[in-house]
Design a protein around this motif. Sequence first.
Motif, PDB file in Angstrom:
ATOM      1  N   GLN A 215       3.968  -9.377  -9.259  1.00 14.91           N
ATOM      2  CA  GLN A 215       5.175  -8.935  -8.646  1.00 14.91           C
ATOM      3  C   GLN A 215       5.651 -10.970  -8.339  1.00 14.91           C
ATOM      4  OE1 GLN A 215       6.762  -6.414  -7.575  1.00 14.91           O
ATOM      5  NE2 GLN A 215       5.111  -4.932  -8.566  1.00 14.91           N
ATOM      6  N   GLN A 216       6.337 -10.831  -7.641  1.00 17.69           N
ATOM      7  CA  GLN A 216       6.969 -12.448  -6.850  1.00 17.69           C
ATOM      8  C   GLN A 216       6.091 -12.870  -5.654  1.00 17.69           C
ATOM      9  OE1 GLN A 216       9.477 -14.423  -7.258  1.00 17.69           O
ATOM     10  NE2 GLN A 216      11.142 -13.019  -8.770  1.00 17.69           N
ATOM     11  N   GLN A 217       5.027 -11.961  -5.126  1.00 15.63           N
ATOM     12  CA  GLN A 217       4.223 -12.504  -4.329  1.00 15.63           C
ATOM     13  C   GLN A 217       3.091 -12.300  -5.111  1.00 15.63           C
ATOM     14  OE1 GLN A 217       6.071  -9.090  -3.999  1.00 15.63           O
ATOM     15  NE2 GLN A 217       7.286 -10.162  -2.253  1.00 15.63           N
ATOM     16  N   THR A 218       2.877 -12.108  -5.929  1.00 15.09           N
ATOM     17  CA  THR A 218       1.663 -12.224  -6.880  1.00 15.09           C
ATOM     18  C   THR A 218       0.960 -14.169  -6.296  1.00 15.09           C
ATOM     19  OG1 THR A 218       2.380 -11.167  -8.340  1.00 15.09           O
ATOM     20  CG2 THR A 218       0.515 -12.221  -8.869  1.00 15.09           C
ATOM     21  N   ASN A 219      -0.495 -14.525  -6.373  1.00  9.08           N
ATOM     22  CA  ASN A 219      -0.439 -15.731  -6.317  1.00  9.08           C
ATOM     23  C   ASN A 219      -0.191 -16.529  -8.196  1.00  9.08           C
ATOM     24  OD1 ASN A 219      -2.205 -18.045  -6.474  1.00  9.08           O
ATOM     25  ND2 ASN A 219      -3.936 -17.333  -4.628  1.00  9.08           N
TER      26      ASN A 219
ATOM     27  N   ASN B 293       0.013 -18.407 -13.505  1.00  4.88           N
ATOM     28  CA  ASN B 293      -0.497 -19.414 -14.416  1.00  4.88           C
ATOM     29  C   ASN B 293      -1.479 -19.052 -15.144  1.00  4.88           C
ATOM     30  OD1 ASN B 293       1.368 -20.867 -12.932  1.00  4.88           O
ATOM     31  ND2 ASN B 293       0.358 -22.585 -12.784  1.00  4.88           N
ATOM     32  N   MET B 294      -2.908 -18.869 -15.129  1.00  6.93           N
ATOM     33  CA  MET B 294      -4.115 -18.180 -15.510  1.00  6.93           C
ATOM     34  C   MET B 294      -3.442 -16.821 -16.845  1.00  6.93           C
ATOM     35  SD  MET B 294      -7.123 -17.853 -12.664  1.00  6.93           S
ATOM     36  CE  MET B 294      -7.787 -16.442 -13.995  1.00  6.93           C
ATOM     37  N   MET B 295      -2.704 -15.916 -16.139  1.00  7.99           N
ATOM     38  CA  MET B 295      -1.766 -15.253 -17.293  1.00  7.99           C
ATOM     39  C   MET B 295      -1.004 -16.067 -18.486  1.00  7.99           C
ATOM     40  SD  MET B 295      -1.444 -11.807 -18.100  1.00  7.99           S
ATOM     41  CE  MET B 295      -1.552 -10.287 -17.009  1.00  7.99           C
TER      42      MET B 295
ATOM     43  N   LEU C 256      -2.048 -15.240 -22.727  1.00  2.25           N
ATOM     44  CA  LEU C 256      -1.423 -15.176 -23.530  1.00  2.25           C
ATOM     45  C   LEU C 256      -0.803 -16.058 -24.432  1.00  2.25           C
ATOM     46  CD1 LEU C 256       1.116 -13.256 -21.217  1.00  2.25           C
ATOM     47  CD2 LEU C 256      -0.339 -12.082 -22.860  1.00  2.25           C
ATOM     48  N   ALA C 257      -0.853 -17.271 -23.717  1.00  2.00           N
ATOM     49  CA  ALA C 257      -0.580 -18.927 -25.102  1.00  2.00           C
ATOM     50  C   ALA C 257      -1.849 -19.304 -25.626  1.00  2.00           C
ATOM     51  CB  ALA C 257      -0.519 -19.991 -24.204  1.00  2.00           C
TER      52      ALA C 257
ATOM     53  N   ASN D 299       5.872 -20.310 -14.828  1.00  2.00           N
ATOM     54  CA  ASN D 299       5.932 -21.403 -14.531  1.00  2.00           C
ATOM     55  C   ASN D 299       6.991 -21.999 -15.251  1.00  2.00           C
ATOM     56  OD1 ASN D 299       5.391 -23.937 -13.948  1.00  2.00           O
ATOM     57  ND2 ASN D 299       4.008 -23.769 -12.788  1.00  2.00           N
ATOM     58  N   PRO D 300       8.271 -22.626 -14.668  1.00  2.00           N
ATOM     59  CA  PRO D 300       9.061 -23.280 -16.333  1.00  2.00           C
ATOM     60  C   PRO D 300       8.474 -24.764 -16.541  1.00  2.00           C
ATOM     61  CG  PRO D 300      10.467 -22.809 -13.899  1.00  2.00           C
ATOM     62  CD  PRO D 300       8.684 -22.653 -13.951  1.00  2.00           C
ATOM     63  N   THR D 301       7.754 -25.658 -15.222  1.00  2.00           N
ATOM     64  CA  THR D 301       7.093 -26.228 -16.323  1.00  2.00           C
ATOM     65  C   THR D 301       5.677 -26.379 -17.167  1.00  2.00           C
ATOM     66  OG1 THR D 301       7.003 -27.314 -13.869  1.00  2.00           O
ATOM     67  CG2 THR D 301       5.907 -28.705 -15.309  1.00  2.00           C
ATOM     68  N   ILE D 302       4.737 -25.431 -17.091  1.00  2.00           N
ATOM     69  CA  ILE D 302       4.145 -24.901 -17.808  1.00  2.00           C
ATOM     70  C   ILE D 302       4.131 -24.688 -19.130  1.00  2.00           C
ATOM     71  CG2 ILE D 302       2.060 -24.017 -17.844  1.00  2.00           C
ATOM     72  CD1 ILE D 302       1.240 -23.684 -15.447  1.00  2.00           C
ATOM     73  N   THR D 303       5.415 -23.356 -19.165  1.00  2.00           N
ATOM     74  CA  THR D 303       6.132 -23.252 -20.053  1.00  2.00           C
ATOM     75  C   THR D 303       7.096 -24.297 -20.971  1.00  2.00           C
ATOM     76  OG1 THR D 303       6.348 -21.589 -18.734  1.00  2.00           O
ATOM     77  CG2 THR D 303       8.023 -21.298 -21.308  1.00  2.00           C
ATOM     78  N   THR D 304       7.655 -25.204 -20.897  1.00  2.00           N
ATOM     79  CA  THR D 304       7.956 -26.208 -21.415  1.00  2.00           C
ATOM     80  C   THR D 304       7.043 -26.253 -22.507  1.00  2.00           C
ATOM     81  OG1 THR D 304      10.511 -26.201 -19.865  1.00  2.00           O
ATOM     82  CG2 THR D 304       9.587 -28.208 -20.765  1.00  2.00           C
ATOM     83  N   ILE D 305       5.493 -27.304 -21.105  1.00  2.00           N
ATOM     84  CA  ILE D 305       5.072 -28.331 -21.533  1.00  2.00           C
ATOM     85  C   ILE D 305       4.005 -27.649 -22.773  1.00  2.00           C
ATOM     86  CG2 ILE D 305       2.200 -28.833 -21.768  1.00  2.00           C
ATOM     87  CD1 ILE D 305       2.820 -29.389 -18.303  1.00  2.00           C
ATOM     88  N   LEU D 306       4.545 -26.449 -23.202  1.00  2.00           N
ATOM     89  CA  LEU D 306       3.467 -25.302 -23.952  1.00  2.00           C
ATOM     90  C   LEU D 306       4.425 -25.456 -25.155  1.00  2.00           C
ATOM     91  CD1 LEU D 306       2.137 -22.533 -21.871  1.00  2.00           C
ATOM     92  CD2 LEU D 306       1.106 -24.167 -23.739  1.00  2.00           C
ATOM     93  N   ALA D 307       6.092 -24.914 -25.030  1.00  2.00           N
ATOM     94  CA  ALA D 307       6.670 -25.288 -26.183  1.00  2.00           C
ATOM     95  C   ALA D 307       6.768 -26.470 -26.874  1.00  2.00           C
ATOM     96  CB  ALA D 307       8.051 -24.768 -25.199  1.00  2.00           C
TER      97      ALA D 307
END
Length: 345
Positions: A87-91, A96-98, A102-103, A150-158
Amino acid sequence: MNPITLIIIYFTILMGPVITMSSSNLLLMWVGLEMSLLAIIPLLANKKSPRSTEAATKYFLTQATASMIILLVIILNYKQSGMWTLQQQTNNMLLNMMLISLAMKLGLAPFHYWLPEVTQGIPLHIGLILLTWQKIAPLSILYQFYQLLNPTITTILAISSVFVGAWGGLNQTQTRKIMAYSSIAHMGWMTAILPYNPNLTLLNLTIYILLTVPMFITLMTNSATTINTLSLAWNKTPMILTMASIILLSLGGLPPLTGFLPKWAIISELLKNNCSTLSTLMAIMALLSLFFYTRLIYSMSLTTFPTNNNSKMISHHQNPKHNFILPTLTVLSTLTLPLSSQLIT
């Protein structure tokens, strides 16, 4: 292997991603991931050689680690929120761990080291499953929760995946490793656009599978595991050589072929979201990928490697098993670009 056992294994591999895609419960998604993981291990280790055993072990350890992290996230999330979904309220730490787990499953950089080694140690037809069907389940989970990433982590991975996929494939002579690095680069493109327009991720995945399947069929037809072996294809299967050249150019994203469509759409969408630096870097790296695809075409069609005279006497032989499938997929991998106005909304 026993035919009944094979049927059960392939059915389990088929059902794993289907369960993951059709479920909104995190625990069921995890079950789907585990089904496809455990079912493919016997196929990886089926060939009695140290290389296959090593590939199966590396694959199992990496995927089991990622699955363990996913299960930990599911349990902690249920303990905190009492729900079996994110959810939006998830830590943020759990989200980030999820994403990172998946990465690991997808082979995104910097968690990519297992993918070329595993692909190199297994037969071509199992490599095809590993680089196409096995990508669907983790991507479907990312697609469901793209707003929470997280857009920052997603962009770094990409961007790291696009870099690694382009640079890693440059000095390879093994066709399976080249296809593995190609997969890493394509996964980077899919991940880059995920936070902004996940429908383009699905479009990219569909076209990636559409291009990878005929390329692997070409390699299987010629039993080509190295560039040297592929260079003899002009004498065995000249028509397939032409198809393979077109498919490789399409994989590289050369207009006006189908492979240009997702790159064009993704760069346009990134520019709309003020990601000009990211899109520029990805476009430059796409040129590097296109370079090693072009090198493959050069080896197949414009060079003749030193061989025994007998190999030049092989009569032209077309494999009837793939005669219908390969031309159909080649046409699709070449002529889909005119449909772009209907596909991109």
